[in-house]
Design a protein around this motif. Structure first.
Motif, PDB file in Angstrom:
ATOM      1  N   ASN A  28      -5.393  33.268  -4.544  1.00  0.00           N
ATOM      2  CA  ASN A  28      -4.378  34.051  -5.231  1.00  0.00           C
ATOM      3  C   ASN A  28      -5.022  35.129  -6.073  1.00  0.00           C
ATOM      4  OD1 ASN A  28      -1.589  34.266  -5.374  1.00  0.00           O
ATOM      5  ND2 ASN A  28      -1.408  32.062  -5.712  1.00  0.00           N
ATOM      6  N   ASN A  29      -5.620  36.075  -5.393  1.00  0.00           N
ATOM      7  CA  ASN A  29      -6.285  37.157  -6.122  1.00  0.00           C
ATOM      8  C   ASN A  29      -5.257  38.141  -6.648  1.00  0.00           C
ATOM      9  OD1 ASN A  29      -8.824  36.111  -5.464  1.00  0.00           O
ATOM     10  ND2 ASN A  29      -8.741  37.118  -3.460  1.00  0.00           N
ATOM     11  N   GLU A  30      -5.438  38.528  -7.878  1.00  0.00           N
ATOM     12  CA  GLU A  30      -4.559  39.514  -8.497  1.00  0.00           C
ATOM     13  C   GLU A  30      -4.474  40.755  -7.613  1.00  0.00           C
ATOM     14  OE1 GLU A  30      -3.179  40.024 -11.801  1.00  0.00           O
ATOM     15  OE2 GLU A  30      -3.341  37.845 -12.166  1.00  0.00           O
ATOM     16  N   ASP A  31      -3.312  41.312  -7.523  1.00  0.00           N
ATOM     17  CA  ASP A  31      -3.112  42.608  -6.871  1.00  0.00           C
ATOM     18  C   ASP A  31      -3.300  42.619  -5.357  1.00  0.00           C
ATOM     19  OD1 ASP A  31      -2.681  43.636  -9.402  1.00  0.00           O
ATOM     20  OD2 ASP A  31      -4.801  44.125  -9.670  1.00  0.00           O
ATOM     21  N   ALA A  32      -3.732  41.499  -4.788  1.00  0.00           N
ATOM     22  CA  ALA A  32      -3.909  41.517  -3.337  1.00  0.00           C
ATOM     23  C   ALA A  32      -2.555  41.336  -2.671  1.00  0.00           C
ATOM     24  CB  ALA A  32      -4.860  40.407  -2.921  1.00  0.00           C
ATOM     25  N   GLN A  70      -9.408  40.939   5.588  1.00  0.00           N
ATOM     26  CA  GLN A  70      -8.909  42.257   5.191  1.00  0.00           C
ATOM     27  C   GLN A  70      -8.472  42.299   3.739  1.00  0.00           C
ATOM     28  OE1 GLN A  70      -5.890  42.862   8.202  1.00  0.00           O
ATOM     29  NE2 GLN A  70      -7.141  44.367   9.280  1.00  0.00           N
ATOM     30  N   GLY A  71      -8.586  41.170   3.056  1.00  0.00           N
ATOM     31  CA  GLY A  71      -8.308  41.178   1.622  1.00  0.00           C
ATOM     32  C   GLY A  71      -6.937  40.661   1.225  1.00  0.00           C
ATOM     33  N   TYR A  72      -6.206  40.104   2.177  1.00  0.00           N
ATOM     34  CA  TYR A  72      -4.900  39.539   1.838  1.00  0.00           C
ATOM     35  C   TYR A  72      -5.073  38.158   1.205  1.00  0.00           C
ATOM     36  CZ  TYR A  72      -2.537  42.957   4.862  1.00  0.00           C
ATOM     37  OH  TYR A  72      -2.051  44.098   5.437  1.00  0.00           O
ATOM     38  N   ASN A  73      -4.122  37.777   0.361  1.00  0.00           N
ATOM     39  CA  ASN A  73      -3.978  36.373   0.002  1.00  0.00           C
ATOM     40  C   ASN A  73      -3.222  35.728   1.157  1.00  0.00           C
ATOM     41  OD1 ASN A  73      -5.154  36.441  -2.563  1.00  0.00           O
ATOM     42  ND2 ASN A  73      -3.240  37.164  -3.491  1.00  0.00           N
ATOM     43  N   VAL A  74      -3.858  34.784   1.800  1.00  0.00           N
ATOM     44  CA  VAL A  74      -3.257  34.223   3.012  1.00  0.00           C
ATOM     45  C   VAL A  74      -2.774  32.794   2.770  1.00  0.00           C
ATOM     46  CG1 VAL A  74      -3.740  33.454   5.372  1.00  0.00           C
ATOM     47  CG2 VAL A  74      -4.583  35.683   4.579  1.00  0.00           C
ATOM     48  N   ALA A 543       8.085  31.189  -4.364  1.00  0.00           N
ATOM     49  CA  ALA A 543       8.815  31.549  -3.146  1.00  0.00           C
ATOM     50  C   ALA A 543       8.989  33.064  -3.071  1.00  0.00           C
ATOM     51  CB  ALA A 543      10.169  30.862  -3.110  1.00  0.00           C
ATOM     52  N   LYS A 544       9.207  33.674  -4.230  1.00  0.00           N
ATOM     53  CA  LYS A 544       9.379  35.124  -4.247  1.00  0.00           C
ATOM     54  C   LYS A 544       8.097  35.824  -3.778  1.00  0.00           C
ATOM     55  CE  LYS A 544      10.595  38.983  -7.208  1.00  0.00           C
ATOM     56  NZ  LYS A 544      10.596  39.483  -8.569  1.00  0.00           N
ATOM     57  N   TYR A 545       6.962  35.250  -4.182  1.00  0.00           N
ATOM     58  CA  TYR A 545       5.691  35.861  -3.787  1.00  0.00           C
ATOM     59  C   TYR A 545       5.418  35.690  -2.294  1.00  0.00           C
ATOM     60  CZ  TYR A 545       0.771  37.021  -3.489  1.00  0.00           C
ATOM     61  OH  TYR A 545      -0.425  37.597  -3.120  1.00  0.00           O
ATOM     62  N   TRP A 546       5.563  34.471  -1.799  1.00  0.00           N
ATOM     63  CA  TRP A 546       5.096  34.199  -0.429  1.00  0.00           C
ATOM     64  C   TRP A 546       6.129  34.518   0.658  1.00  0.00           C
ATOM     65  CZ3 TRP A 546       0.227  33.987   0.398  1.00  0.00           C
ATOM     66  CH2 TRP A 546      -0.653  33.408  -0.536  1.00  0.00           C
ATOM     67  N   MET A 547       7.394  34.351   0.341  1.00  0.00           N
ATOM     68  CA  MET A 547       8.398  34.550   1.389  1.00  0.00           C
ATOM     69  C   MET A 547       8.644  36.047   1.617  1.00  0.00           C
ATOM     70  SD  MET A 547       9.246  31.697   2.696  1.00  0.00           S
ATOM     71  CE  MET A 547      10.787  31.980   3.549  1.00  0.00           C
TER      72      MET A 547
END
Length: 885
Positions: A28-32, A70-74, A543-547
């Motif tokens: 959970n990197n900030e801003d990613a 590629q730098g995403y939080n996956v 949920a707001k972040y991941w969905m």
RNA sequence: GCCGGGGUGGCGGAAUGGUAGACGCGGUGGUCUCAAACACCAUUGGGGUUAAACCCGUGCGGGUUCGAGUCCCGCCCCCGGCACCA
């Protein structure tokens, strides 16, 4: 390090290192930006995984790994759909408890998934049968109930009178119970439903915004089955044909003194052609009619109803079945012309669709026509072609004008549909209506192994929700959970479970039905966002972040049920303000099946073949001893029952995990079926070995700090060629993974390796400094680009060139447009559209230069002999077409 | 019947309207080996030729276009789903 691919020496070791480093924990990197990639929730079957299942998991893993680089939080989770009939039936057979059994099976799945190096975050895993999970399944049930979307009503179940148990549709074969062979009956019991029909329109509308295969969207639209038409009331005739039809005070549909019923039609334009009406055998009006018509009619009606009840749904809906029905003795009045038409009962009219009754227009409907022919009912034409020509009935096209339709004659079908709809509404006997084929979602199961429905029936017959803070209503761990014999759930026979007192101290009984498995899998993707939450099913923010799920991967066999139910729940949760998305799965990808060559033998004279089979299935062992002329092979889906399964263990043992992964990616387009062959994996062993060899060959040229200096170097042609190939490949590989073109992703790497080998061979004797730097860049690019597909080999190679750590933590290479551009290009020369010659030219050459080169190209000139050039088309960088005549 | 997806070498398959068959499997010939396996090199759509030239070729028939595997119209066949939904 070896100069070839020797998986046994490093794959397991890397898996261990990944595990020890917690490499796959969700970050959970900030801003990613985020990327949520997920596979369908699997039921962990006792047979374990086959390489067919891996075809689902490996590609999802590849895109997730690339996104991470590629730098995403996956978020890439996996869990198990543990509740349900298959688990329960197998546990009964094995005389064990499903909970314990499933736990073992899930562990096997996990071991196999780890064996092929899939990067799941296991810390987020759960089973739908975990009380910590199904507590919230119940919580959502209560939410639906409170919103008026869960209700209980009488509905039919399939009843096996020998085994005395309720059967699922898939346990019935040809109208008989698969196990006992009994003729399956229908039995009415109270059951729970979710009101998905209330969301029908939204479920259609929101499909438009989804990046899903068109076929799946179309299937959902068909399933929901929207149709526009008119619903109106038909009066049963008072007098005339039947004296018994005299008014005796019945009250139906609020019309005192009359009998009436509603019909729905999409062809109101054909109303003047109505020559009879049909009621479904279960139609409630039949009771009233029976009482009013003579005994001979009544007896025949009763008999027909009994027959219809005995018929299984599959039998009743068998194709080409001859129409059956009985005349009731009653008549209805056609509101369009006042004519009386006979009312029939027939099972080709379904009680569960529309109003369970139709106006029949044999002139313009094939089913009605067939029925009318059989029972000698008149056929009237009321629609004809615009040109007035004669046609054969039934004439079902909507292309035409009305005839024999009173004042509406001459109107087009489309126009009259509107006008007649308005007219019906004006009369106050009906309205235009949108009808859906979709039925409400039946969730009741009279079985043990499912999520209990959190309802308490009080002594006074009220229904209460189990209080939220008492959830979960836990499934009791009991020895005997077999179906009970009276059609109720086994839970009904466990007094400690059933008997409760409510908050007011009143006695009550728990609901003993459990929920069907589709309930559990309708929200698991939300739980993965926040799987350990003890206070809520998920936190709003998580949920707001991941969905939504950015990429959802699984088989097309779930095209309708699961995907529709999950969409429905998500919309309800959206309406309740619990999630911010209206749709759970932004993108959907369906993988093809893996087929294996399966041996069959010709049937002997006394043997009958199973439906859809061409021969008798035999084992590979037996196949060896069967004479060649009796033996044949067919491609069949890998399954335990066919005995044609190749397990990941076997594949990894013989060829290695990376070879298996790369083969699965390469063998065919992702969505196509695959004919499995182990030879293909040998090809991947060869390819991976080539990479090991190339990296080994390049080690002497490798300079780890190339990045800092390559920009200052004056590169020769050889070095430029290497860089060009590198940057072309980065672009191609990246695009291909993004669009699920994994076969061409692998092939782009093959092309790259072949090119690098050629260039190396050419320049190895006398490499320039620039060439060495370009090759250093190439070595890293090769390793990083292959990493999602062949992660074990990539990490092994990465460390062999002196790097530490894991390629998954490295940045995905980016490409430079300028570096990938060609200096010179090959131009095709066409004469009148036919290829005649090619030439090389500077990529920046002008149109004039290209024209000149083309017209002077020797082979082209030969074809221009004696012709006049009329026109020259120049496509820069591609071709020149000389039009001559 | 309706809806969806397809039809390209011996096989799996590549090809933003622009050199059809990339890449791989298999085959053939060769190198290595006592031999085989592995590996490596060459070759591999069909016809034609000593070699080339050239001709044919993306299910079938038309059309649009300078140019069609790709777009349009009409068929045929295969796979998947739904199937008496009024």
């Amino acid at each position: 390090m070896a100069d070839r691919y020797e998986p046994a020496t490093f794959e397991a070791a890397w898996q261990k290192k990944w595990k020890n480093a917690d490499l796959f924990l969700t970050r959970n990197n900030e801003d990613a930006p985020k990327f949520y990639g997920m596979d369908f929730f699997p039921y962990p079957s006792g047979a374990g995984l086959s390489v067919g299942h891996c075809r689902n998991y490996v590609p999802t893993d590849v895109i997730c790994r690339m996104k991470l680089m590629q730098g995403y939080n996956v978020l890439h989770p996996m869990g198990f759909d543990a509740f349900g009939l298959p688990a329960e039936n197998e546990a009964i057979k094995r005389k064990t408890h499903p909970a314990q059994m499933i736990e073992g099976y899930a562990a096997t799945y996990r071991r196999q998934m780890d064996l092929i190096g899939v990067s799941y975050d296991w810390s987020r895993s759960f089973s739908s049968s975990d009380p910590e999970y199904y507590r919230w399944t119940q919580w959502i049930f209560e939410l639906l109930y409170k919103r008026g979307l869960a209700y209980r009503r009488m509905a039919a179940v399939n009843w096996d009178p020998i085994d005395k148990t309720v059967l699922a549709d898939e346990e019935i074969v040809g109208g008989r119970a698969e196990r006992s062979g009994a003729i399956v009956e229908k039995k009415l019991i109270p059951q729970w439903f979710f009101k998905i029909t209330e969301y029908a329109q939204r479920l259609i509308d929101d499909l438009d915004e989804l990046n899903w295969p068109e076929g799946i969207k179309a299937q959902q639209r068909n399933w929901i089955g929207r149709s526009e038409g008119v619903q109106f009331t038909m009066q049963v005739a008072h007098s005339g044909h039947q004296e018994a039809a005299a008014d005796d005070g019945f009250q139906v549909k609020g019309r005192r003194g009359t009998l009436a019923f509603d019909v729905f039609t999409t062809r109101i334009d054909t109303i003047f052609g109505m020559t009879f009406c049909v009621l479904a055998p279960e139609h409630e009006l039949i009771e009233s009619i029976v009482n009013k018509v003579g005994a001979e009619f009544a007896d025949r009606i009763r008999e027909y109803q009994v027959q219809a009840k005995l018929l299984s749904d599959t039998d009743r809906q068998a194709t080409n079945r001859e129409k059956t029905g009985v005349f009731t003795g009653a008549y209805a009045i056609n509101p369009a012309n006042g004519e009386e038409v006979p009312i029939w009962i027939a099972d080709y009219v379904l009680a569960t669709y529309g109003t369970g009754a139709i106006m029949a227009v044999p002139g313009h409907d094939e089913r009605d026509f067939e029925f009318a022919k059989k029972f000698d009912i008149p056929v009237v034409q009321v629609i004809g072609p615009v040109d007035g020509s004669e046609v054969e009935l039934p004439y079902v096209t909507k292309d035409g004008v009305l005839v024999n339709s009173g004042e509406y004659s001459g109107q087009t079908v489309a126009a009259s549909q509107t006008e007649l709809g308005v007219w019906i509404e004006g009369l106050g006997i009906g309205q235009r209506k949108i009808q859906y084929r979709l039925r409400d979602w039946l969730i009741s199961r009279q079985r043990y192994w499912g999520c209990p429905i959190p309802i308490i029936h009080t002594k006074d017959g009220e229904m209460q929700l189990a209080p939220e803070d008492c959830l979960p209503v836990e499934l009791p761990m009991v020895e005997n959970y077999e179906p009970s014999g009276d059609g109720t759930s086994p839970l009904a026979h466990i007094p400690e479970f059933v008997n409760v007192t409510d908050l007011d101290g009143r006695l009550g009984q728990r609901e003993t039905d459990t929920m069907g498995g589709f309930a559990c899998s309708s929200w698991y993707f939300l739980r993965f966002c926040d799987p350990k939450n003890e206070n809520a099913p998920w936190s709003f923010d998580a949920a707001k972040y991941w969905m939504p799920v950015d990429c959802y991967v699984g088989g097309s066999e779930h095209a309708v049920m699961h995907l529709l139910y999950a969409r429905f729940w998500t919309k309800v949760l959206f309406d309740a303000g619990l999630v911010t998305v209206k749709e759970p799965f932004a993108r959907l990808e369906n993988q093809g099946q893996v087929l294996a060559l399966t041996p069959y033998r010709k049937p002997r004279e006394d043997e009958k073949l199973d439906l859809g089979e061409e021969g008798i299935l035999v084992s590979y062992q037996d196949a060896k001893s069967i004479p060649e002329e009796d033996l044949f092979y067919r491609w069949a889906r890998m399954s335990k029952s066919k005995g044609n399964v190749v397990t990941p263990e076997e594949a990894v043992e013989l060829y290695g995990a990376d070879a298996l992964r790369m083969y699965l990616l390469f063998v065919a387009p992702f969505s196509a079926d695959v004919q499995w062959s182990s030879d293909g994996m040998q090809g991947q062993v060869r390819f991976l070995s080539k990479i090991f060899k190339l990296v080994d060959d390049l080690k002497s040229l490798y300079y780890g700090e190339w990045r800092g200096v390559i920009g200052f170097e004056d590169l020769d042609d050889a070095a430029k060629a290497v860089r060009r190939q590198t940057h072309k490949t980065i672009r191609k590989a990246t695009e291909d993974v993004d669009k699920f073109a994994f076969n061409t992703y692998v092939s782009s790497l093959m092309i790259y390796i072949n090119e690098l080998n050629d260039l190396l061979k050419k320049h190895a004797a006398n490499p320039s400094r620039g060439f060495a730097l370009a090759m250093s860049e190439a070595v890293e690019a090769v390793i990083l680009l292959m990493s999602p597909g062949a992660p074990h080999s990539a990490d092994e190679l990465w460390n062999s060139i002196g790097k530490s750590g894991f390629t998954l933590n490295e940045c995905w290479p980016t490409f430079d447009e300028k570096l990938s551009a060609d200096d010179t290009v090959t131009i095709a020369v066409q004469v009148n559209g036919k290829l005649r010659d090619t030439f090389e030219i500077d990529a920046t050459a002008s149109k004039e230069d290209m024209e000149k080169a083309a017209t002077t190209a020797p082979k082209a000139q030969a074809h221009l002999e004696g012709l006049t050039i009329r026109k020259i088309i120049v496509v820069p960088g591609k071709l020149v077409n000389i039009v001559a005549g």
